[in-house]
Design a protein around this motif. Structure first.
Motif, PDB file in Angstrom:
ATOM      1  N   TYR A 162       0.837  -1.185   0.000  1.00  0.00           N
ATOM      2  CA  TYR A 162       0.000   0.000   0.000  1.00  0.00           C
ATOM      3  C   TYR A 162       0.873   1.236   0.000  1.00  0.00           C
ATOM      4  O   TYR A 162       1.895   1.286   0.684  1.00  0.00           O
ATOM      5  CB  TYR A 162      -0.873   0.032   1.264  1.00  0.00           C
ATOM      6  CG  TYR A 162      -1.757  -1.181   1.418  1.00  0.00           C
ATOM      7  CD1 TYR A 162      -1.237  -2.408   1.838  1.00  0.00           C
ATOM      8  CD2 TYR A 162      -3.123  -1.109   1.137  1.00  0.00           C
ATOM      9  CE1 TYR A 162      -2.053  -3.517   1.967  1.00  0.00           C
ATOM     10  CE2 TYR A 162      -3.936  -2.221   1.278  1.00  0.00           C
ATOM     11  CZ  TYR A 162      -3.390  -3.414   1.687  1.00  0.00           C
ATOM     12  OH  TYR A 162      -4.194  -4.517   1.817  1.00  0.00           O
ATOM     13  N   TYR A 187       0.682   5.307   0.842  1.00  0.00           N
ATOM     14  CA  TYR A 187      -0.077   6.381   1.469  1.00  0.00           C
ATOM     15  C   TYR A 187       0.700   7.677   1.371  1.00  0.00           C
ATOM     16  O   TYR A 187       1.935   7.679   1.286  1.00  0.00           O
ATOM     17  CB  TYR A 187      -0.314   6.107   2.963  1.00  0.00           C
ATOM     18  CG  TYR A 187      -1.299   5.004   3.255  1.00  0.00           C
ATOM     19  CD1 TYR A 187      -0.891   3.674   3.297  1.00  0.00           C
ATOM     20  CD2 TYR A 187      -2.641   5.291   3.509  1.00  0.00           C
ATOM     21  CE1 TYR A 187      -1.791   2.661   3.574  1.00  0.00           C
ATOM     22  CE2 TYR A 187      -3.545   4.279   3.791  1.00  0.00           C
ATOM     23  CZ  TYR A 187      -3.112   2.977   3.820  1.00  0.00           C
ATOM     24  OH  TYR A 187      -4.001   1.979   4.089  1.00  0.00           O
ATOM     25  N   LEU A 216      -3.356   9.754   7.209  1.00  0.00           N
ATOM     26  CA  LEU A 216      -2.831   9.037   6.045  1.00  0.00           C
ATOM     27  C   LEU A 216      -3.883   8.998   4.949  1.00  0.00           C
ATOM     28  O   LEU A 216      -5.028   8.653   5.191  1.00  0.00           O
ATOM     29  CB  LEU A 216      -2.466   7.609   6.437  1.00  0.00           C
ATOM     30  CG  LEU A 216      -1.506   7.459   7.614  1.00  0.00           C
ATOM     31  CD1 LEU A 216      -1.282   5.994   7.919  1.00  0.00           C
ATOM     32  CD2 LEU A 216      -0.201   8.146   7.328  1.00  0.00           C
ATOM     33  N   PHE A 242      -4.871   7.236   1.513  1.00  0.00           N
ATOM     34  CA  PHE A 242      -4.592   6.055   0.695  1.00  0.00           C
ATOM     35  C   PHE A 242      -4.397   6.475  -0.758  1.00  0.00           C
ATOM     36  O   PHE A 242      -5.199   7.213  -1.320  1.00  0.00           O
ATOM     37  CB  PHE A 242      -5.762   5.077   0.820  1.00  0.00           C
ATOM     38  CG  PHE A 242      -5.698   3.904  -0.097  1.00  0.00           C
ATOM     39  CD1 PHE A 242      -6.518   3.828  -1.205  1.00  0.00           C
ATOM     40  CD2 PHE A 242      -4.816   2.870   0.145  1.00  0.00           C
ATOM     41  CE1 PHE A 242      -6.476   2.740  -2.048  1.00  0.00           C
ATOM     42  CE2 PHE A 242      -4.755   1.769  -0.703  1.00  0.00           C
ATOM     43  CZ  PHE A 242      -5.594   1.707  -1.792  1.00  0.00           C
ATOM     44  N   MET A 259      -3.026   0.376  -3.996  1.00  0.00           N
ATOM     45  CA  MET A 259      -2.617  -0.911  -3.476  1.00  0.00           C
ATOM     46  C   MET A 259      -2.195  -1.820  -4.622  1.00  0.00           C
ATOM     47  O   MET A 259      -2.831  -1.818  -5.679  1.00  0.00           O
ATOM     48  CB  MET A 259      -3.768  -1.578  -2.734  1.00  0.00           C
ATOM     49  CG  MET A 259      -3.394  -2.910  -2.111  1.00  0.00           C
ATOM     50  SD  MET A 259      -4.804  -3.879  -1.599  1.00  0.00           S
ATOM     51  CE  MET A 259      -5.341  -4.520  -3.147  1.00  0.00           C
ATOM     52  N   LEU A 282       4.428   7.023   2.412  1.00  0.00           N
ATOM     53  CA  LEU A 282       4.645   5.825   3.220  1.00  0.00           C
ATOM     54  C   LEU A 282       4.234   4.598   2.433  1.00  0.00           C
ATOM     55  O   LEU A 282       3.161   4.599   1.810  1.00  0.00           O
ATOM     56  CB  LEU A 282       3.780   5.872   4.488  1.00  0.00           C
ATOM     57  CG  LEU A 282       4.031   6.999   5.475  1.00  0.00           C
ATOM     58  CD1 LEU A 282       2.907   7.048   6.504  1.00  0.00           C
ATOM     59  CD2 LEU A 282       5.338   6.798   6.182  1.00  0.00           C
ATOM     60  N   LEU A 339      -1.372  -3.373   9.046  1.00  0.00           N
ATOM     61  CA  LEU A 339      -0.356  -2.804   8.167  1.00  0.00           C
ATOM     62  C   LEU A 339       0.950  -2.605   8.918  1.00  0.00           C
ATOM     63  O   LEU A 339       0.961  -2.160  10.059  1.00  0.00           O
ATOM     64  CB  LEU A 339      -0.827  -1.450   7.631  1.00  0.00           C
ATOM     65  CG  LEU A 339      -1.949  -1.499   6.594  1.00  0.00           C
ATOM     66  CD1 LEU A 339      -2.554  -0.126   6.393  1.00  0.00           C
ATOM     67  CD2 LEU A 339      -1.425  -2.045   5.283  1.00  0.00           C
ATOM     68  N   PHE A 381       4.425  -0.467   8.303  1.00  0.00           N
ATOM     69  CA  PHE A 381       4.816   0.678   7.480  1.00  0.00           C
ATOM     70  C   PHE A 381       6.316   0.847   7.382  1.00  0.00           C
ATOM     71  O   PHE A 381       7.074   0.478   8.286  1.00  0.00           O
ATOM     72  CB  PHE A 381       4.239   1.970   8.082  1.00  0.00           C
ATOM     73  CG  PHE A 381       2.759   2.119   7.903  1.00  0.00           C
ATOM     74  CD1 PHE A 381       1.880   1.680   8.875  1.00  0.00           C
ATOM     75  CD2 PHE A 381       2.253   2.722   6.754  1.00  0.00           C
ATOM     76  CE1 PHE A 381       0.509   1.827   8.711  1.00  0.00           C
ATOM     77  CE2 PHE A 381       0.893   2.883   6.584  1.00  0.00           C
ATOM     78  CZ  PHE A 381       0.018   2.428   7.564  1.00  0.00           C
ATOM     79  N   GLY A 382       6.720   1.459   6.271  1.00  0.00           N
ATOM     80  CA  GLY A 382       8.082   1.947   6.153  1.00  0.00           C
ATOM     81  C   GLY A 382       8.215   3.263   6.905  1.00  0.00           C
ATOM     82  O   GLY A 382       7.224   3.813   7.387  1.00  0.00           O
TER      83      GLY A 382
END
Lengths: 109, 114
Positions: free
Chosen positions: A33, A35, A43, A45, A48, A88, A97, A99-100
């Protein structure tokens, strides 16, 4: 546990230039995903990706998931000031989720 | 467009105090989540909630944390005795189905523990 590494950490580009943000996973991605976050806000979106080789576009933003499904890239064409923010990547880690750390994008006019 | 609403937007609290962060999910949504983001760090999953019970929680979500859906519309996160390291942006999210791509995130509550 799954870890996502984003690069670069931050980016300053001149308006009109193209740019790419990468997201590399420590494990196979079953859903990736993207964001966007403005500083101090929620966040939003973007898109995806699920299948290896999949590519999606939304306006001037294109995201790809590589064939081996461990890396994704987000490409912005002809950047504008409205593209500025934190991007992100997030991975589906079983109904939640992961996340990075995010990539901070600044666009200079 | 429907949105997830979080209140307050910013809360400052003394260490050791209890705080309740409030979220109003989108009305027909059934799945609820809390995430947090410590300044300069990654967004981290805290807890997911469905059918009036916790579906999953992370290691961060210890006994100091609790969630509740007190009245069928609000979804709250309570921190019993706040610590300095609880200072973070807390995000609520909700979805109609258990599909992460369909989750809407709120604008967040910035919690500052002093």
């Amino acid at each position: 546990s799954q870890e996502l590494e984003q690069s670069p950490q931050s980016l300053i580009v001149q308006e009109g230039k193209n740019l790419t943000i990468n997201c590399t996973s420590s494990k196979t991605l079953y859903g990736l995903y993207w964001y966007k976050q403005k500083y101090g806000e929620g966040l939003i979106f973007l898109m995806m990706l699920q299948k290896g080789g999949e590519e999606k576009s939304h306006e001037k933003i294109t995201a790809k998931l590589d064939e081996k499904k461990q890396q994704s890239s987000l490409h912005i064409t002809a950047s504008q000031p409205s593209h500025a923010g934190i991007y992100l990547c997030g991975a589906d880690a079983g109904n939640k989720l992961v996340f990075g750390a995010g990539t901070i994008l600044r666009v200079k006019s | 467009e429907p949105e997830v609403t979080q209140t307050p937007s910013h809360q400052v609290t003394q260490m050791g105090q209890e705080v309740i962060l409030r979220c109003v999910p989108i009305s027909n949504h059934l799945y609820f989540y809390w995430y947090r983001q410590i300044l300069g760090q990654k967004v981290e999953f805290l807890v997911s909630f469905y059918n009036n019970e916790i579906s999953e929680k992370s290691e961060i979500f210890d006994d100091q944390f609790s969630v509740e859906r007190p009245d069928g519309s609000n979804f709250t996160l309570k921190i019993r005795s706040t610590k300095l390291e609880d200072s973070a942006m807390y995000f609520c999210a909700s979805s109609a189905r258990q599909i992460l791509a369909e989750a809407f995130f709120g604008q967040g509550t910035r919690l500052t523990v002093v």
